[in-house]
Design an enzyme around this catalytic site. Sequence first.
Site, PDB file in Angstrom:
ATOM      1  N   SER A 273       0.846  -1.218   0.097  1.00 40.54           N
ATOM      2  CA  SER A 273      -0.055   0.079   0.091  1.00 40.54           C
ATOM      3  C   SER A 273       0.899   1.135   0.048  1.00 40.54           C
ATOM      4  CB  SER A 273      -0.792  -0.131   1.270  1.00 40.54           C
ATOM      5  OG  SER A 273      -0.290  -0.130   2.329  1.00 40.54           O
ATOM      6  N   LEU A 274       0.287   2.451   0.000  1.00 41.09           N
ATOM      7  CA  LEU A 274       1.120   3.617  -0.146  1.00 41.09           C
ATOM      8  C   LEU A 274       0.739   4.511   1.101  1.00 41.09           C
ATOM      9  CD1 LEU A 274       0.242   4.776  -3.734  1.00 41.09           C
ATOM     10  CD2 LEU A 274       2.534   3.942  -2.795  1.00 41.09           C
TER      11      LEU A 274
ATOM     12  N   GLU B 255       0.973  10.668 -11.179  1.00 38.64           N
ATOM     13  CA  GLU B 255      -0.166   9.921 -11.798  1.00 38.64           C
ATOM     14  C   GLU B 255      -1.429  10.206 -11.189  1.00 38.64           C
ATOM     15  OE1 GLU B 255       1.056   5.796 -13.002  1.00 38.64           O
ATOM     16  OE2 GLU B 255       2.772   6.552 -11.777  1.00 38.64           O
TER      17      GLU B 255
ATOM     18  N   LYS C 230      -4.794   9.098  -9.001  1.00 38.53           N
ATOM     19  CA  LYS C 230      -4.853   7.848  -8.284  1.00 38.53           C
ATOM     20  C   LYS C 230      -6.403   7.359  -8.654  1.00 38.53           C
ATOM     21  CE  LYS C 230      -4.450   6.047  -3.594  1.00 38.53           C
ATOM     22  NZ  LYS C 230      -5.819   5.264  -3.386  1.00 38.53           N
TER      23      LYS C 230
ATOM     24  N   LYS D 222      -4.116  12.391  -1.115  1.00 34.02           N
ATOM     25  CA  LYS D 222      -5.223  12.167  -1.110  1.00 34.02           C
ATOM     26  C   LYS D 222      -6.096  13.684  -0.897  1.00 34.02           C
ATOM     27  CE  LYS D 222      -6.715   8.568  -0.610  1.00 34.02           C
ATOM     28  NZ  LYS D 222      -7.046   7.574   0.396  1.00 34.02           N
TER      29      LYS D 222
END
EC number: 6.5.1.2
Length: 679
Positions: A85-86, A116, A118, A324
């Site tokens: 995961s990031l 990029e 998400k 996010k």
Amino acid sequence: MTQDLERARERAEELRREIEHHNYLYYVLDRPAITDAQYDRLMRELERLEKQFPALVTPYSPTQRVGGRPREGFAAVRHLSPMLSLANAFDERELRDFDRRVRQALPGEQVRYVVELKIDGLAVSLYYENGILVRGATRGDGDTGEDITENLKTVRSVPLRLRRPVPALEVRGEAFMPKEAFSRLNEGREEAGETLFANPRNAAAGSLRQLDPKITASRQLDLFVYGTGYGEWGRAVFPDGERTAPQEHAEVLELLKELGFKVNPEYRLFDRLDELVEYCLGWQARRFELPYAVDGLVIKVNSLAQQERLGATMKSPRWAVAYKFPPEQAVTKVKDIFVRVGRTGVLTPTAELEPVRLAGTTVSRATLHNEDIIREKDIRIGDKVLVQKAGDIIPEVVAVLKEERTGAEKAWAMPGRCPSCGAGVVRAEGEAAVRCTNMACPARLQEGLIHFASRDAMDIAGLGPAVIAQLVSAGLVGDPADLYALRYEDLVPLERLGPKSARNLLEAIEASKGRSLARLIFALGIRHVGERAAKILANHYQSLSGLMSATQEELVNIPEIGPKIAASIVEFFSNEQNRKVIDKLVKAGVNTLTEKVIREGGGPLNGKVFVLTGVLKDFSRQQAQELIESLGGRISSSVSRNTDFVVAGENPGSKYEKALTLGVKILDENEFRELTGRK
């Protein structure tokens, strides 16, 4: 027999290569070079060969995209390298902290980043051997996922065979459901009284974990790839042998695109952190313009050597971070709750809200789906509520601000009778939906007519909700077939329909008689039959009468037509009233067959290349395109020396000038009518 088999083998391989090429042009580059009808002919020829010679069937054949029987479960698959995961960054400060950590670990080195989008979907892994897809899996816990190979084969943007025979390659990507497909899926589920998906991500995940691949195929999923987990690229990619692998992440993305994968085009390289931060912040508003949901951006160190030196923690790589987007929500007030009756009779409660700006648009209504959800959230008229857009698309009430209540709020209950016709309502066991029991309900009729006349169905220009409401109220229309019996004197007295509008509407109704069989099937409003299913059924049966006589057992054997759709079709055509409407449509002259020129593979415009520019007076862009394709021609988006005709309407653009320069034949609208036989 051996010679026949060898000739068939050569032709089958030739067809597979050609179909794969056109899949790449359509699904990856978005540059189709042939019509749907021409593509279907290639597929049908390949299907016939493989049926005649079963030994020719290969795992990577385009005919194998829709899997066979449902499975009992999913086998566990261990990834060749962990799908980590990031780590997240939620603001500018955390983005700068990430950059600081990278530069501290790489002192004195120049660092470039790739940014990029998400995609908000389901992470998957695709494994290829010698260029052939052998396995696809979910991320799972990062080390072990579930084998969903057969389901991933149904996703058209997943290549079953790469454009070069790479020895071994594990590709990582994000499967997702486009916003439009998500909206259509939930509309169908709501009409059927089924539980709705909360957002496109949940819909994509649920679709890929279906035990029946045919259900997955019907969900119109897509996939962007964003990297590799393992790669033996070989001389197929690096023929000179001077190096054996790419050196930068941006190079990986370009190589994946060349191999046939769909790579999101919205990626950028940055040397300067300030420009990177500005780019990330700018996408917070721009994301709403995209046809798919994104929940942030991913920032990666571009150099693969630097990535390797930076390494990873147990959970996430140190060379990447996910920025996010903050959730966009707003507080507003429920002014009222009203009920809308759909074309299948479902009563859907909707909240009327005080207008509020949210995710790029003004929101004044939010569907409440059904009575159970209203009870569960305890939503009352007068409540202050928190609203957001599910997947940045559909307004929904997230929560009630109960601390803001004054005591003046009113509880709401589903009416015991249909608000449109007064008939009783029922709730079937196991369903959340409440339905009107009156087949002749004016609201059901009105919604059905709106669907019948809509752009993707019979495309009757000028026949909008306001006109339809007047036609129903005046008793002029009791079913879709009655539209074709309307007269000039019926229309002129209607509000906002003067002599000219009445004539235009009659012409539009007359023109709709020639729509394709697929459009007619979709227009009938059969539960669970969307545009794609309608096209599949039209291509399979070639006539409406053939579809009407189909059995449920026969229907479920058609690729992408599952038991639910099959049962709904049989139920629809078993209804005597529906059969009477279809009989009236046939007598009115509505087309119920596929185009003969499409079926037989020819036409007066066969092979001719057209470019459309400007605004045509009597044709929409889609109508002109469908007409050209039905006569064997094809549409191109740009003018070149290979262009046969440029059709120029009012206010033509640069394509007109280029056609003049290249000496390409230019048609005005009258000449276009003559050429296509639509005088």
